[in-house]
Design a protein around this motif. Structure first.
Motif, short mmCIF file in Angstrom:
data_model
loop_
_atom_site.label_atom_id
_atom_site.label_comp_id
_atom_site.label_asym_id
_atom_site.label_seq_id
_atom_site.Cartn_x
_atom_site.Cartn_y
_atom_site.Cartn_z
N VAL A 93 1.43 -2.51 -2.62
CA VAL A 93 1.60 -2.87 -1.22
C VAL A 93 2.75 -3.86 -1.13
O VAL A 93 2.67 -4.97 -1.68
N SER A 94 3.82 -3.48 -0.46
CA SER A 94 4.97 -4.36 -0.27
C SER A 94 4.83 -5.01 1.10
O SER A 94 4.66 -4.33 2.10
N VAL A 95 4.91 -6.35 1.10
CA VAL A 95 4.66 -7.09 2.34
C VAL A 95 5.75 -8.11 2.61
O VAL A 95 6.44 -8.57 1.71
N GLU A 96 5.86 -8.46 3.87
CA GLU A 96 6.60 -9.66 4.26
C GLU A 96 5.54 -10.75 4.28
O GLU A 96 4.61 -10.71 5.10
N ALA B 245 -5.28 -3.12 -5.34
CA ALA B 245 -4.06 -3.22 -4.54
C ALA B 245 -3.20 -4.35 -5.10
O ALA B 245 -3.58 -5.52 -5.03
N VAL B 246 -2.08 -3.98 -5.71
CA VAL B 246 -1.13 -4.96 -6.22
C VAL B 246 -0.17 -5.25 -5.06
O VAL B 246 0.43 -4.33 -4.51
N VAL B 247 -0.06 -6.53 -4.71
CA VAL B 247 0.72 -6.92 -3.53
C VAL B 247 1.98 -7.64 -3.99
O VAL B 247 1.91 -8.57 -4.79
N ARG B 248 3.13 -7.17 -3.49
CA ARG B 248 4.39 -7.79 -3.86
C ARG B 248 5.20 -8.12 -2.61
O ARG B 248 5.02 -7.52 -1.55
N ALA B 249 6.12 -9.07 -2.78
CA ALA B 249 7.03 -9.44 -1.70
C ALA B 249 8.04 -8.31 -1.51
O ALA B 249 8.66 -7.86 -2.47
N HIS B 250 8.19 -7.87 -0.30
CA HIS B 250 9.08 -6.76 0.02
C HIS B 250 10.53 -7.07 -0.34
O HIS B 250 11.24 -6.22 -0.87
N ASP B 251 10.97 -8.29 -0.09
CA ASP B 251 12.37 -8.63 -0.31
C ASP B 251 12.73 -8.88 -1.77
O ASP B 251 13.78 -8.46 -2.23
N ARG C 110 5.17 -3.53 4.72
CA ARG C 110 6.42 -2.79 4.83
C ARG C 110 6.32 -1.41 4.19
O ARG C 110 6.96 -0.47 4.64
N SER C 111 5.52 -1.29 3.12
CA SER C 111 5.30 0.02 2.50
C SER C 111 4.06 -0.03 1.63
O SER C 111 3.64 -1.10 1.19
N VAL C 112 3.48 1.15 1.40
CA VAL C 112 2.34 1.30 0.50
C VAL C 112 2.60 2.53 -0.36
O VAL C 112 2.96 3.58 0.17
N LEU D 19 -2.70 0.83 6.79
CA LEU D 19 -1.69 1.82 7.14
C LEU D 19 -1.47 1.93 8.64
O LEU D 19 -0.35 2.19 9.09
N THR D 20 -2.52 1.74 9.42
CA THR D 20 -2.41 1.97 10.87
C THR D 20 -2.11 0.71 11.68
O THR D 20 -1.68 0.82 12.83
N THR D 21 -2.33 -0.47 11.11
CA THR D 21 -2.05 -1.71 11.85
C THR D 21 -0.81 -2.43 11.33
O THR D 21 -0.25 -3.27 12.04
#
Length: 143
Positions: free
Chosen positions: A113-116, A46-52, A100-102, A71-73
């Motif tokens: 995985v785009s996250v805040e 899982a590569v995680v990036r900043a959504h903004d 925010r998205s996967v 996905l569910t939480t």
């Protein structure tokens, strides 16, 4: 689709990869599970990036259940290879990741995985785990 608390069993085999069946029981939608190409221990990177900003923050591992929980939480949940347990990013550090998205890559073996990101993404306290620059000495340039 199975009820929310029912474990998923009988995930279809992937004829293209040796790790076609999850290592642990999961409630992940079988249609999503069938698209994953896992490592031999049932994991997907899982590569995680900043959504903004799109900045790459970290890389972690998910199995089917960690992906289901993510996905569910809406909270980034990973599988810890060293502790052999699930962890929700920020549960102990307070540095949370709100999903925010996967997206699944074309081969099914990596997730984006785009996250805040709230606080630091790295366990060292840095915003990103990728803070050590390495020297590039190649001279090849694109045309």
């Amino acid at each position: 689709m199975p009820p929310p608390d029912a474990p998923v069993t009988g995930v279809p085999s992937d004829p293209n990869g040796p790790a076609s069946v999850p290592a642990r029981p999961s409630r992940l939608d079988p249609a999503i599970a069938a698209q994953l190409r896992r490592t031999t221990d049932g994991l997907v990177a899982a590569v995680v990036r900043a959504h903004d900003s799109g900045e790459v923050l970290m890389v972690a591992w998910m199995d089917d259940e960690a992906l289901h929980r993510t996905l569910t939480t809406g909270r980034a949940t990973y599988w810890s290879r060293s502790r052999s347990e699930y962890w929700v990013k920020g549960a102990t550090s307070g540095h949370h990741q709100y999903v925010r998205s996967v997206a699944l890559d074309c081969d099914g073996d990596a997730l984006l995985v785009s996250v805040e990101q709230v606080g630091a993404a790295c366990h060292t306290g840095h915003r990103t785990c990728f803070f050590t620059e390495l020297p590039v000495t190649g001279t090849e340039v694109s045309p």
